[in-house]
Enzyme design. Structure first.
Site, short mmCIF file in Angstrom:
data_model
loop_
_atom_site.label_atom_id
_atom_site.label_comp_id
_atom_site.label_asym_id
_atom_site.label_seq_id
_atom_site.Cartn_x
_atom_site.Cartn_y
_atom_site.Cartn_z
N ASP A 35 0.84 -1.21 0.00
CA ASP A 35 0.00 0.00 0.00
C ASP A 35 0.87 1.26 0.00
O ASP A 35 0.62 2.20 0.74
CB ASP A 35 -0.94 0.00 1.21
CG ASP A 35 -2.13 0.95 1.02
OD1 ASP A 35 -2.42 1.31 -0.15
OD2 ASP A 35 -2.74 1.35 2.02
N LYS A 50 1.77 4.65 -1.12
CA LYS A 50 1.03 5.77 -1.71
C LYS A 50 1.43 7.04 -0.96
O LYS A 50 2.05 6.97 0.11
CB LYS A 50 -0.48 5.54 -1.60
CG LYS A 50 -1.00 5.38 -0.17
CD LYS A 50 -2.49 5.10 -0.15
CE LYS A 50 -2.99 4.92 1.28
NZ LYS A 50 -4.46 4.64 1.30
N PRO A 51 1.11 8.23 -1.50
CA PRO A 51 1.53 9.48 -0.85
C PRO A 51 1.10 9.58 0.61
O PRO A 51 1.86 10.09 1.44
CB PRO A 51 0.88 10.56 -1.71
CG PRO A 51 0.77 9.93 -3.06
CD PRO A 51 0.47 8.49 -2.81
N ASN A 73 0.97 7.39 2.78
CA ASN A 73 1.74 6.50 3.65
C ASN A 73 3.24 6.77 3.59
O ASN A 73 4.03 5.96 4.08
CB ASN A 73 1.47 5.04 3.29
CG ASN A 73 0.08 4.60 3.69
OD1 ASN A 73 -0.56 5.25 4.52
ND2 ASN A 73 -0.40 3.52 3.10
#
Length: 224
Positions: free
Chosen positions: A5, A7-8, A10
């Site tokens: 996962d 993504k920006p 995280n």
């Protein structure tokens, strides 16, 4: 460890470093019959806009190369202002991840350096075997892209030869150095004297500047 996962939301920046957070859907990779497999099988987990095709298809053999795809999707969005695929529903985005090729980075932003654009597009390859196989492979590429020339040597340049200062010091005799200082001093004095004459200033201005510590006639008194 496969995060699954990236993504920006995280990835956080802290003191010049990127820190990955939220390992809620991460799975440990284990060895099974000589291959890597996930402990949980057959479930598509992650964020559709950044999921690799194998994740979107709920492939049970998702490995770390899915995270490399997600990194490419995040870099794509950073460069173009949009993720590789968009859709009205999560299902449509997942379908695009599996069946469609993303537009090239330069379609949305032509100013992106070619080397950077190609690096991102390789991360987004549909087949895991066509992507970078390890994240370590990306480090030298990005380091090169951070140079002022974007990792490319400007045409027509030649390397600057190193100067051997120790050899220069050995060749510099005390008499030569003293002579150079004398010549430099005479040259500076001549330039100053010429400026004084050119500006129409009295001679005491010149002698007062170059004759520190000596007594020169006092400047004439001016009366109104």
């Amino acid at each position: 460890m496969v995060h699954r996962d990236i993504k920006p939301d995280n990835v956080m920046l802290a003191e010049g470093h990127a820190v990955v957070t939220d390992f809620g859907v991460a799975k440990a990779v284990e060895s099974s019959t000589g291959a890597s497999s996930l402990t949980s099988l057959g479930v598509a987990l992650g964020t559709p806009a950044y999921m690799s095709p194998e994740q979107a298809a709920a492939d049970p053999h998702v490995d770390h190369r899915a995270d490399i795809y997600a990194l490419g999707a995040m870099a794509y969005e950073m460069l173009t202002g949009r993720p590789p695929f968009t859709g009205a529903t999560p299902q449509s985005v997942l379908a695009a991840q599996v069946t469609q090729a993303p537009d090239h980075v330069t379609v949305h932003r032509a100013s992106v350096p070619p080397a950077l654009a190609e690096t991102v597009m390789r991360c987004l390859a549909k087949k895991p075997a066509d992507r970078f196989q390890q994240a370590d492979e990306l480090v030298p590429l990005f380091d090169a892209l951070l140079t002022p020339s974007g990792g490319m040597t400007p045409a027509g340049t030649q390397p600057v030869p190193a100067v051997d200062y120790s050899a220069l010091a050995r060749r510099a005799s005390p008499l030569r150095v003293a002579g150079l200082f004398v010549l430099a001093g005479v040259g500076v004095a001549a330039i100053v004297f010429a400026l004084v004459r050119a500006l129409g200033l009295p001679d005491w201005v010149f002698f007062g500047g170059v004759g520190r510590g000596r007594r020169w006639p006092a400047p004439p008194a001016y009366t109104r």
